[in-house]
Design a protein around this motif. Structure first.
Motif, PDB file in Angstrom:
ATOM      1  N   ASP A   1     -29.410 -91.563  14.306  1.00  0.00           N
ATOM      2  CA  ASP A   1     -28.633 -91.172  13.146  1.00  0.00           C
ATOM      3  C   ASP A   1     -27.876 -92.381  12.614  1.00  0.00           C
ATOM      4  O   ASP A   1     -27.519 -93.293  13.362  1.00  0.00           O
TER       5      ASP A   1
ATOM      6  N   CYS B   1     -38.391 -85.640  21.598  1.00  0.00           N
ATOM      7  CA  CYS B   1     -37.680 -85.182  20.397  1.00  0.00           C
ATOM      8  C   CYS B   1     -36.799 -83.971  20.722  1.00  0.00           C
ATOM      9  O   CYS B   1     -35.671 -83.855  20.225  1.00  0.00           O
ATOM     10  N   GLU B   2     -37.335 -83.071  21.556  1.00  0.00           N
ATOM     11  CA  GLU B   2     -36.553 -81.895  21.957  1.00  0.00           C
ATOM     12  C   GLU B   2     -35.338 -82.323  22.781  1.00  0.00           C
ATOM     13  O   GLU B   2     -34.256 -81.728  22.668  1.00  0.00           O
ATOM     14  N   TYR B   3     -35.497 -83.360  23.594  1.00  0.00           N
ATOM     15  CA  TYR B   3     -34.369 -83.859  24.395  1.00  0.00           C
ATOM     16  C   TYR B   3     -33.267 -84.403  23.486  1.00  0.00           C
ATOM     17  O   TYR B   3     -32.077 -84.106  23.689  1.00  0.00           O
ATOM     18  N   ILE B   4     -33.640 -85.182  22.487  1.00  0.00           N
ATOM     19  CA  ILE B   4     -32.641 -85.748  21.564  1.00  0.00           C
ATOM     20  C   ILE B   4     -31.959 -84.632  20.779  1.00  0.00           C
ATOM     21  O   ILE B   4     -30.732 -84.662  20.571  1.00  0.00           O
ATOM     22  N   ASP B   5     -32.726 -83.622  20.350  1.00  0.00           N
ATOM     23  CA  ASP B   5     -32.126 -82.479  19.658  1.00  0.00           C
ATOM     24  C   ASP B   5     -31.165 -81.732  20.587  1.00  0.00           C
ATOM     25  O   ASP B   5     -30.106 -81.248  20.160  1.00  0.00           O
ATOM     26  N   TRP B   6     -31.535 -81.625  21.858  1.00  0.00           N
ATOM     27  CA  TRP B   6     -30.669 -80.971  22.854  1.00  0.00           C
ATOM     28  C   TRP B   6     -29.361 -81.748  23.008  1.00  0.00           C
ATOM     29  O   TRP B   6     -28.284 -81.145  23.105  1.00  0.00           O
TER      30      TRP B   6
ATOM     31  N   ARG C   1     -27.890 -83.598  20.717  1.00  0.00           N
ATOM     32  CA  ARG C   1     -27.101 -83.380  19.499  1.00  0.00           C
ATOM     33  C   ARG C   1     -26.469 -81.990  19.505  1.00  0.00           C
ATOM     34  O   ARG C   1     -25.301 -81.828  19.129  1.00  0.00           O
ATOM     35  N   SER C   2     -27.234 -81.002  19.945  1.00  0.00           N
ATOM     36  CA  SER C   2     -26.717 -79.619  19.938  1.00  0.00           C
ATOM     37  C   SER C   2     -25.618 -79.422  20.973  1.00  0.00           C
ATOM     38  O   SER C   2     -24.841 -78.478  20.887  1.00  0.00           O
TER      39      SER C   2
END
Length: 290
Positions: free
Chosen positions: A97, A50-55, A57-58
């Motif tokens: 998304d 999840c942190e990788y996917i957020d990274w 996106r950011s």
């Protein structure tokens, strides 16, 4: 990774482009885990993924890129779980998304005619290029399918080609101008271009070997420039134009689905939305009270 690649190729029968994309996505995850966590591909948990996917996106990755990465991870970890390399699938909380569906770019009938008129039949390359463009617009096949055609896939007397798609072969008719262009190329030009008498490829490059996707890309961009067409043309543009023009002229959507080789009718229905949008645009521009 090698076993996963074999699974995608031999079991799922994925295209080479899909396989390359999935493997690239998995390698990028591996690099991220190595740089930012103590985990690796085999030990990563939901939190790290999840942190990788957020990274992603950011760091400005597009919705499409992130969604494809999630699909790659789900396929990879599903494979690992089924083959007992991991005890559970850590991708359960990864949700792509929702992307606004982009309608494909198509050419008008006049723009198609202009593009098809660009190859000058003064040398072997001109005859070959005209045959390729005519065949692409006549049948709506994918560029990967076009360059994969063999000489034995063409039946000039019947005016059809046999196209081997991802799941099955399909027979697609051609209009007379495409048949004429192919006839001239096959009978008079191709024998001069092939490097070896046993060459099976229908379309060959200047070295006499099978045309590549990159070679066709350069070819079509060159003719776009010569034609002065300002729209962005991709190798799929003639395929999209083929489908939309058939639909505009009353073709049954299921027949178009069959010719395009779509497994799901929803993939074909996008052209209905495209035609509806064009009609609405024409109405808004032309109606005095719009």
């Amino acid at each position: 990774m090698e076993l996963f690649e074999s699974y995608l190729r031999d079991v799922k029968r994925s295209s080479q482009n899909t396989i390359s994309s999935y493997l690239r996505d998995i390698r990028q995850l591996s690099e991220y885990l190595h740089a930012h966590t103590d985990a690796d591909l085999g030990s990563a948990e939901e939190e790290e993924l999840c942190e990788y996917i957020d990274w992603m996106r950011s760091n400005g990755k597009s919705v499409a890129t992130v969604s494809r990465a999630i699909a790659s991870l789900k396929n990879f970890y599903g494979f690992l779980l089924n083959n007992h390399y991991v005890q559970h699938n850590p991708t359960g909380k990864l949700v792509p998304d929702k992307a606004k569906q982009k309608l494909p770019q198509i050419l008008s009938s006049k723009e198609v005619e202009l593009l098809l008129a660009q190859p000058e039949c003064t040398d072997a390359k001109g005859y070959r290029d005209r045959a390729m463009l005519e065949l692409l617009y006549a049948t709506g096949i994918r560029v990967s399918e076009l360059i994969s055609l063999n000489i034995t896939d063409v039946n000039l007397s019947a005016g059809v080609i046999r196209c081997q798609g991802r799941d099955k072969a399909r027979m697609i008719p051609m209009y007379p101008a495409a048949v004429r262009a192919l006839t001239e190329y096959i009978n008079f030009i191709r024998p001069q271009m092939i490097a070896a008498p046993d060459e099976q490829a229908l379309f060959v490059n200047v070295s006499g070997e099978r045309m590549s996707r990159q070679g066709f890309w350069k070819l079509i961009k060159n003719y776009q420039t010569k034609a002065g067409i300002e729209k962005t043309i991709t190798p799929h543009t003639l395929r999209h134009s083929f489908a939309a023009h058939l639909l505009e002229n009353g073709a049954d959507i299921h027949a178009i689905q069959e010719m395009l080789g779509h497994a799901d009718i929803s993939s074909t229905q996008i052209y209905s939305h495209l035609v509806s949008k064009q009609l609405k645009d024409v109405y808004n521009k032309a109606h005095p009270r719009a």
